[in-house]
Design a protein around this motif. Sequence first.
Motif, PDB file in Angstrom:
ATOM      1  N   PHE A  83       0.561  -1.105  -0.071  1.00 48.00           N
ATOM      2  CA  PHE A  83      -0.349   0.418  -0.054  1.00 48.00           C
ATOM      3  C   PHE A  83       0.731   1.443  -0.026  1.00 48.00           C
ATOM      4  CE2 PHE A  83       0.130   1.780   4.531  1.00 48.00           C
ATOM      5  CZ  PHE A  83       1.513   0.239   4.964  1.00 48.00           C
ATOM      6  N   PRO A  85       1.253   4.763   1.833  1.00 47.04           N
ATOM      7  CA  PRO A  85       1.208   5.307   2.523  1.00 47.04           C
ATOM      8  C   PRO A  85       0.447   6.656   2.528  1.00 47.04           C
ATOM      9  CG  PRO A  85       3.023   4.774   3.068  1.00 47.04           C
ATOM     10  CD  PRO A  85       2.660   4.598   2.398  1.00 47.04           C
ATOM     11  N   VAL A 108      -1.029 -11.329   8.075  1.00 46.77           N
ATOM     12  CA  VAL A 108      -1.602 -10.165   7.078  1.00 46.77           C
ATOM     13  C   VAL A 108      -0.008  -9.728   7.445  1.00 46.77           C
ATOM     14  CG1 VAL A 108      -1.632  -7.752   6.730  1.00 46.77           C
ATOM     15  CG2 VAL A 108      -3.615  -9.503   7.117  1.00 46.77           C
ATOM     16  N   ILE A 109       1.453  -9.683   5.871  1.00 47.91           N
ATOM     17  CA  ILE A 109       2.229  -8.811   5.939  1.00 47.91           C
ATOM     18  C   ILE A 109       2.790  -7.084   5.008  1.00 47.91           C
ATOM     19  CG2 ILE A 109       5.184  -8.397   6.102  1.00 47.91           C
ATOM     20  CD1 ILE A 109       4.719 -12.003   6.328  1.00 47.91           C
ATOM     21  N   LEU A 110       2.712  -6.592   5.685  1.00 48.79           N
ATOM     22  CA  LEU A 110       2.621  -4.748   4.954  1.00 48.79           C
ATOM     23  C   LEU A 110       3.516  -4.161   4.084  1.00 48.79           C
ATOM     24  CD1 LEU A 110      -0.233  -4.763   5.840  1.00 48.79           C
ATOM     25  CD2 LEU A 110       0.162  -2.766   7.798  1.00 48.79           C
ATOM     26  N   SER A 111       3.040  -4.125   3.545  1.00 45.58           N
ATOM     27  CA  SER A 111       5.091  -3.433   2.374  1.00 45.58           C
ATOM     28  C   SER A 111       4.328  -2.315   2.739  1.00 45.58           C
ATOM     29  CB  SER A 111       5.194  -4.476   1.873  1.00 45.58           C
ATOM     30  OG  SER A 111       6.702  -3.681   1.081  1.00 45.58           O
ATOM     31  N   ALA A 112       5.057  -1.445   2.134  1.00 47.49           N
ATOM     32  CA  ALA A 112       5.107   0.242   1.888  1.00 47.49           C
ATOM     33  C   ALA A 112       5.424   0.616   0.778  1.00 47.49           C
ATOM     34  CB  ALA A 112       4.487   1.622   3.144  1.00 47.49           C
ATOM     35  N   THR A 114       6.686   4.343  -1.385  1.00 43.25           N
ATOM     36  CA  THR A 114       6.594   5.777  -0.755  1.00 43.25           C
ATOM     37  C   THR A 114       7.423   6.124  -2.163  1.00 43.25           C
ATOM     38  OG1 THR A 114       8.884   5.610   0.696  1.00 43.25           O
ATOM     39  CG2 THR A 114       6.899   5.094   1.738  1.00 43.25           C
ATOM     40  N   ARG A 117      11.002   4.931  -2.509  1.00 38.92           N
ATOM     41  CA  ARG A 117      11.155   3.098  -1.161  1.00 38.92           C
ATOM     42  C   ARG A 117       9.725   2.736  -3.454  1.00 38.92           C
ATOM     43  NH1 ARG A 117       8.998  -1.138   1.110  1.00 38.92           N
ATOM     44  NH2 ARG A 117      10.184  -2.598   1.457  1.00 38.92           N
ATOM     45  N   GLN A 124       9.151  -7.219  -3.899  1.00 43.46           N
ATOM     46  CA  GLN A 124      10.300  -8.320  -3.373  1.00 43.46           C
ATOM     47  C   GLN A 124      10.684  -8.558  -1.955  1.00 43.46           C
ATOM     48  OE1 GLN A 124      12.590 -10.295  -5.022  1.00 43.46           O
ATOM     49  NE2 GLN A 124      11.358  -9.584  -6.524  1.00 43.46           N
ATOM     50  N   GLU A 125      10.169  -7.548  -1.267  1.00 40.77           N
ATOM     51  CA  GLU A 125      10.077  -7.991   0.609  1.00 40.77           C
ATOM     52  C   GLU A 125       9.211  -8.700   1.162  1.00 40.77           C
ATOM     53  OE1 GLU A 125       9.208  -4.275   2.891  1.00 40.77           O
ATOM     54  OE2 GLU A 125       9.153  -6.174   5.003  1.00 40.77           O
ATOM     55  N   LEU A 127       8.148 -10.972  -1.614  1.00 41.54           N
ATOM     56  CA  LEU A 127       8.006 -12.624  -1.035  1.00 41.54           C
ATOM     57  C   LEU A 127       9.047 -12.805  -1.002  1.00 41.54           C
ATOM     58  CD1 LEU A 127       6.301 -12.172  -4.417  1.00 41.54           C
ATOM     59  CD2 LEU A 127       8.238 -11.779  -5.762  1.00 41.54           C
TER      60      LEU A 127
ATOM     61  N   SER B  63      13.840 -14.666  -5.024  1.00 44.77           N
ATOM     62  CA  SER B  63      14.319 -13.274  -3.624  1.00 44.77           C
ATOM     63  C   SER B  63      14.526 -14.473  -2.470  1.00 44.77           C
ATOM     64  CB  SER B  63      12.920 -12.737  -3.844  1.00 44.77           C
ATOM     65  OG  SER B  63      12.041 -12.778  -3.091  1.00 44.77           O
ATOM     66  N   LEU B  66      13.687 -14.287   3.284  1.00 46.17           N
ATOM     67  CA  LEU B  66      13.628 -13.717   4.673  1.00 46.17           C
ATOM     68  C   LEU B  66      14.110 -14.165   5.891  1.00 46.17           C
ATOM     69  CD1 LEU B  66      14.490 -11.207   2.693  1.00 46.17           C
ATOM     70  CD2 LEU B  66      12.069 -10.614   3.216  1.00 46.17           C
ATOM     71  N   LEU B  91       1.166   8.151   9.136  1.00 44.17           N
ATOM     72  CA  LEU B  91       1.598   7.657   7.771  1.00 44.17           C
ATOM     73  C   LEU B  91       2.635   8.509   6.969  1.00 44.17           C
ATOM     74  CD1 LEU B  91      -1.244   6.340   6.968  1.00 44.17           C
ATOM     75  CD2 LEU B  91       0.444   4.898   7.047  1.00 44.17           C
ATOM     76  N   TYR B  98      11.226   4.452   6.599  1.00 43.96           N
ATOM     77  CA  TYR B  98      11.565   4.053   5.594  1.00 43.96           C
ATOM     78  C   TYR B  98      12.359   4.333   4.849  1.00 43.96           C
ATOM     79  CZ  TYR B  98       8.262   0.231   4.755  1.00 43.96           C
ATOM     80  OH  TYR B  98       7.021  -0.696   4.468  1.00 43.96           O
ATOM     81  N   LEU B 110       6.285  -3.440   8.796  1.00 39.16           N
ATOM     82  CA  LEU B 110       4.892  -3.162   9.302  1.00 39.16           C
ATOM     83  C   LEU B 110       4.050  -3.412  10.267  1.00 39.16           C
ATOM     84  CD1 LEU B 110       6.317  -0.450   8.908  1.00 39.16           C
ATOM     85  CD2 LEU B 110       4.657  -0.395   6.668  1.00 39.16           C
TER      86      LEU B 110
END
Lengths: 354, 354
Positions: A83, A85, A108-112, A114, A117, A124-125, A127, B63, B66, B91, B98, B110
């Motif tokens: 998503f 922010p 749930v694993i979040l990745s932003a 920005t 970024r 990739q994170e 994945l 990848s 992790l 946010l 980040y 997050l």
Amino acid sequence: MSSEGDETYDGDEGERRPPTMSDIAKHLGVSRQLVSVVFRDVPGASSETRRRVREAGRELGFSPHLGARSLRRAKSKDLGVLFAPAHPTELEIVAAIYAAAAERGFEVILSAHTDTRPTGPAVQELLGHRCAAVILIGSDLDHDGILAIARGSQVPVVDVGYGKRNDTYDVVRSAGDTGIADMVTYVAGLGHRQIAFLDPASMPMAPLRRRGYTRAMKRLGLEADVVAAPGDYSHTNYFEEVGAAVARTLLDRLELPTAVICSNDQAAAGFLQLMGRQGVRIPQDISLTGFDDATIAQVSAVDLTTVRQDPVLMGTAAVNAAVRRVTNPATPTQETVVPTSLIVRSSTAAPRSA
Amino acid sequence: MSSEGDETYDGDEGERRPPTMSDIAKHLGVSRQLVSVVFRDVPGASSETRRRVREAGRELGFSPHLGARSLRRAKSKDLGVLFAPAHPTELEIVAAIYAAAAERGFEVILSAHTDTRPTGPAVQELLGHRCAAVILIGSDLDHDGILAIARGSQVPVVDVGYGKRNDTYDVVRSAGDTGIADMVTYVAGLGHRQIAFLDPASMPMAPLRRRGYTRAMKRLGLEADVVAAPGDYSHTNYFEEVGAAVARTLLDRLELPTAVICSNDQAAAGFLQLMGRQGVRIPQDISLTGFDDATIAQVSAVDLTTVRQDPVLMGTAAVNAAVRRVTNPATPTQETVVPTSLIVRSSTAAPRSA
DNA sequence: TTGTAGGCGTTATCAG
DNA sequence: CTGATAACGCCTACAA
């Protein structure tokens, strides 16, 4: 000769390592796998044992090592969510996804993504965490970009936003066209005939909503009147500015429309502000409508009639789509169109001349 | 007799497993640890080799896992960040974190706390990922709650918000008091004497900002005039409502103040809206100021003089605090007060009577 | 319920 | 640069 005992005392020598399941087992005098059974919530332990194990876990400050778990587990129970922010609406969807995922037994694993970024590393994170599926919310990627991700990774991808139906990834979007069309129909029902449409073209979903307007107007036998902001607003996100600009444009006309349909609430708010300063009253002189039911639409001083696209429905639909493809990869992708609903407040009324 | 060769063909039998470093090594005819060296960015491989390995990685859609990495790594390079999707300001801080983390060589994980997902589990998840430190943004926990987390987990904790200085966890907060005080001083400098303060008490940082107001007024020899909204707004987040309510309260008075200091932009916007409807003009009749430099303050139709608390500075400070304690756990905790800056726009002017 | 054995993908260390 | 070896914390299968 207790040769083992000597090495076991991990007294005050340096780093304190987080407790593991073995530590709990030792502490309680039970087997390591019993502890595992308890934390996995699978049958194989009495309820009294469960209580004791959990208690000991709390006492020692244990939390299961998610990395080790995902390394060993046959199949992931994690949904990766990407998503931005920057956009508040997306975050309501994120909240809904948490709830829906929990109900289906997923984490749930979040990745932003920005300014600093880009989408690539962010995906990739996800994945890298070996998610079972990836949900993209309001991605800045175009169709080909999402396609590349969906093909490159072996996991199912769900795009929440304004994607086009296709057979590589799932799409969840709100019925922006029919939402606007419903609004036009409602306003026309109040007696309006000169119904203008405020079009902030920089929004990705703008074309869809505009289409809803033009079609509804045609169906009603009315003349479409799409008003874009003068100058270049093609990259702005300050839609209040756009609304104010369009208001100025309209004020230059000989005659004002009796109703203005906006394709988002911010634009409507900006329109209302500027009109207010010029002595044009809402809804007495002009009926005004928005889209999104954002916070600003709910403010008593604005109290905007608007279209609500339910973030809860969107989030739930996204999770459903993801889970469906995770549990049955052979199933074809699908497009979920989430219905919108009309919120009638005090910014709309019958036209004076009617 | 290539006995190994026979078992190696993993043809079309079922699940396609994500590629590993071994796969890349095999594909390239190099050793597995060489691949590891490349992806860890440590010395031990020629630049030509690095290129080939990365290329192959991209080609195979690799990848790094992790989970496996964090399982094996001696010390984590991840910063766990807890936030609430509901508040937009948080946010911006997340985005800044980040960027700052990347600069210091850290990753970000997050975790959101929502209506359906309490702080406890959200923090547990972070801990489960074995973060090096945890950053709490605008947490709903009180001092004792944060204390419990900081003690329970062995990792350093940083609270970004309005926490109190203490010796268990780090605190990052903006200088809300001096920010407001600066604003009062500025407005007084314009010639104002009757300067009221709009106090939306439900905000956690309200007391700090109010204190900045009362102290500045005392220092200037002026009489403080704190106006709270009538009725119970103690749990609302619709600060526009509060602003409108206070505006109504003031309109009941015999005489209006010449300036109103608001402790957030939303409240100021609500105030402005309602006053505008009643024919009171900003800044001709009343000078108005906000706090936060939220989007609404920047809208041309509002154009609010306000105090900006830089989310970039907050995020950077949080990362700095976390990294400092990660690299040197013995160092005492500290409180970082991030300075604010005055943004002067057109909602303030000299009083007419001056 | 307990124990035993093996392995997930990676990092780390060592000797070549 | 390679090869060998161990370990991280947990899950899975199986036998006791």
